[in-house]
Write a protein that holds these residues in place. Structure first.
Motif: not given
Lengths: 309, 235
Positions: B97-104
């Motif tokens: 939902v929030f993108g790769p950076r937030a996911g990491f």
């Protein structure tokens, strides 16, 4: 489970060192445990880290690490002889087995497995020590100087976790009082009941995220360059311990360069002490690494020394 | 400001020199465990650096901290079930939902924060990387296949059950097993096969039961995050 930090203040010297010093000490122990393959050197590192755990007064926590470590060490000791058969001292040859073929168990692979088991126990002990003597705030404040956004995220989450765990327990109790039986039903039904719990927690936590953001903005987050306040002081004990670490690291590099820190397991076990200098170097390295532990003893039993360091 | 920047640059340079030194030492010595740990720390450093360099609002910081906490606390209700825990699932949906950076950040924060309470170990940095990568790949999947559908996401979550275990096994294999060949690789990985399978099944199950609803909740919240007050310039 998640309501109390693993770290407990025991007032020992290792907990009262500057964060750079204690992290440096732990990093040196960890690097040496990975760099050395000689069984005596590995046993020495394990001994020092075990003594450090004893002086940090966290024996009951170490027990948990040792229990997990012993099982993993056993696995290492089983896998190594099963996958390496080129050792010269064959102890047992198996009949032809499906998939594995003829398995030869050699002494060299067993010894390598045992040495790696010691390495594993040393590494686990070092991490147990790290968790017991480095307060999360101290650790994060060190990183907040050059990675403040990441440190802030971790710091916020560390503060929120016990509260979230309490909220979860409360929500579970509340649903139980309304007649939800978590033990009843098949797996799908039970998962559905747990999903209500997660829903409740997620919705309330997300609203909390907005409140955190407002609180941060009210404290001028992101309005300009950050100021930084350093509470930690560098004291003589830090200088002593840091010098001892550097000393141990330099002598370890020398031991590695001379080949004393390595040991030939294959194809035949090498000589344990090829040169007396190997033992002398080991003594110097262990002596340097033991300095913080000796100081810890003085810190506890010798008020004059405590006042001076 | 320039002083702070200078200090940050100096710290980064020192860190980079240490990492390069460790990398050279590991390659020189052919010490694969040391090399694996060095590559791990280098990867984590660059991923955190990417987060530091990006512009992040207070709302995003609060959100990532909350999702990291949620992913960590979700380990508790399922603690009795071996290796079935919704942390990987929570990280994947956050990244989706929030993108790769937030996911990491959600994945790595969940690992490090939960271990502040449960006990840090050599597994912590590997968990940070594995969960972080799960979040990154979920974000990347969303970028390239926004309409991946439920079946695709279930398969994705299932795959990450195994990938997580395989990443976690890397250190065990490189540090304690000799020789490093296919046979020893398979022997080390076979030991964790059932745990990884349970993890994969758990992930797929969590997505089937909670997936679409939690994604809906998070997407609604994402819209809230983007909401800004527009000043009336007409007076």
């Amino acid at each position: 489970m998640l309501d109390r930090l693993f770290y407990e203040d025991k007032g020992v010297l290792l907990q009262n060192l500057h964060s750079v010093t204690i992290l440096g000490y732990l990093a040196v122990l960890f690097a040496l445990a990975l760099l050395f393959s000689h069984p005596l050197y590995l046993a020495g590192i394990f001994l020092i880290s075990a003594l450090a755990v004893v002086t940090a007064e966290v024996l009951e926590k170490w027990e948990f690490y040792l229990k997990a470590g012993l099982w993993m060490a056993l696995l290492i000791m089983v896998i190594n002889p099963l996958v390496f058969h080129a050792g010269k001292t064959i102890l047992w040859r198996s009949p032809t087995l499906p998939l594995l073929g003829n398995v030869s168990i050699c002494l060299e692979a067993i010894c390598y497995g045992a040495a790696m088991g010691i390495r594993l126990l040393a590494v686990l002990t070092i991490f147990c020590l790290a968790a017991a003597v480095v307060h999360p705030d101290k650790f994060l404040s060190l990183f907040s100087r050059f990675a403040y956004k990441s440190a802030l995220v971790v710091s916020l989450a560390t503060r929120m976790l016990p509260a979230a765990a309490r909220d979860l327990a409360n929500a579970r109790e509340m649903l139980q009082l309304r007649g939800v039986d978590y033990g009843a039903g098949n797996l799908k039904e039970r998962l559905k009941k747990y999903s209500w719990l997660l829903d409740l927690l997620l919705l309330s936590s997300l609203e909390g995220a907005l409140q955190i953001a407002e609180a941060m903005q009210a404290r001028a987050f992101g309005t300009g360059p950050r100021s930084c306040y350093r509470r930690e002081l560098r004291r003589p004990r830090d200088l002593l311990c840091f010098t001892a670490c550097c000393f141990a690291l330099v002598f370890s590099c020398y031991a590695k360069a001379k080949g004393y820190g390595d040991y030939n397991y294959y194809p035949q076990l090498g000589v344990l002490v090829p040169h007396p200098a190997s033992l002398i170097l080991l003594g110097i390295i262990l002596g340097s690494l033991a300095l913080p532990l000796v100081l810890n003893w003085g810190w506890k039993h010798w008020p004059y020394l405590r006042s001076k360091i | 400001m320039s002083g702070n920047k200078g200090k940050s640059l100096a710290v980064f340079l020192i860190f980079a020199v240490i990492l390069v030194g460790m990398l050279i030492a590991g390659m020189w010595e052919k010490n694969w465990s040391f090399l694996a740990v060095t590559i791990l720390f280098a990867a984590l450093t660059f991923l955190y650096l990417d987060f530091e360099r990006g512009s992040v609002s207070s709302r995003e910081i609060g959100l990532i901290a909350v999702l990291g906490t949620m992913a960590a606390v979700a380990r508790v209700p399922f603690a009795a079930l071996p290796n079935i825990q919704p942390t990987t699932f929570m990280v994947i949906v956050s990244g989706f939902v929030f993108g790769p950076r937030a996911g990491f950040m959600v994945g790595s924060t969940a690992a490090v924060v939960s271990n502040f309470f449960l006990g840090q170990g050599p597994w912590t940095p590997w968990q940070m990387l594995a969960w972080g990568l799960a979040g990154i790949t979920a974000g990347v999947v969303r970028t390239f296949r926004p309409r991946i559908g439920s079946a695709g996401m279930v398969l994705f979550c299932f795959t990450w059950g195994y990938l997580f275990g395989w990443i976690m096994n890397l250190w065990f294999w490189t540090a304690f097993i000799h020789p490093l060949n296919w046979k020893s690789f398979l022997a080390a990985y076979a030991a964790s096969f059932w745990f990884d399978t349970l993890h994969a099944l758990g992930n797929a199950g969590f997505y089937l039961v909670f997936g679409s609803r939690i994604i809906k909740v998070l997407e609604r919240f994402q819209k809230k995050l983007k909401f800004t007050l527009v000043e009336n310039t007409n007076g």
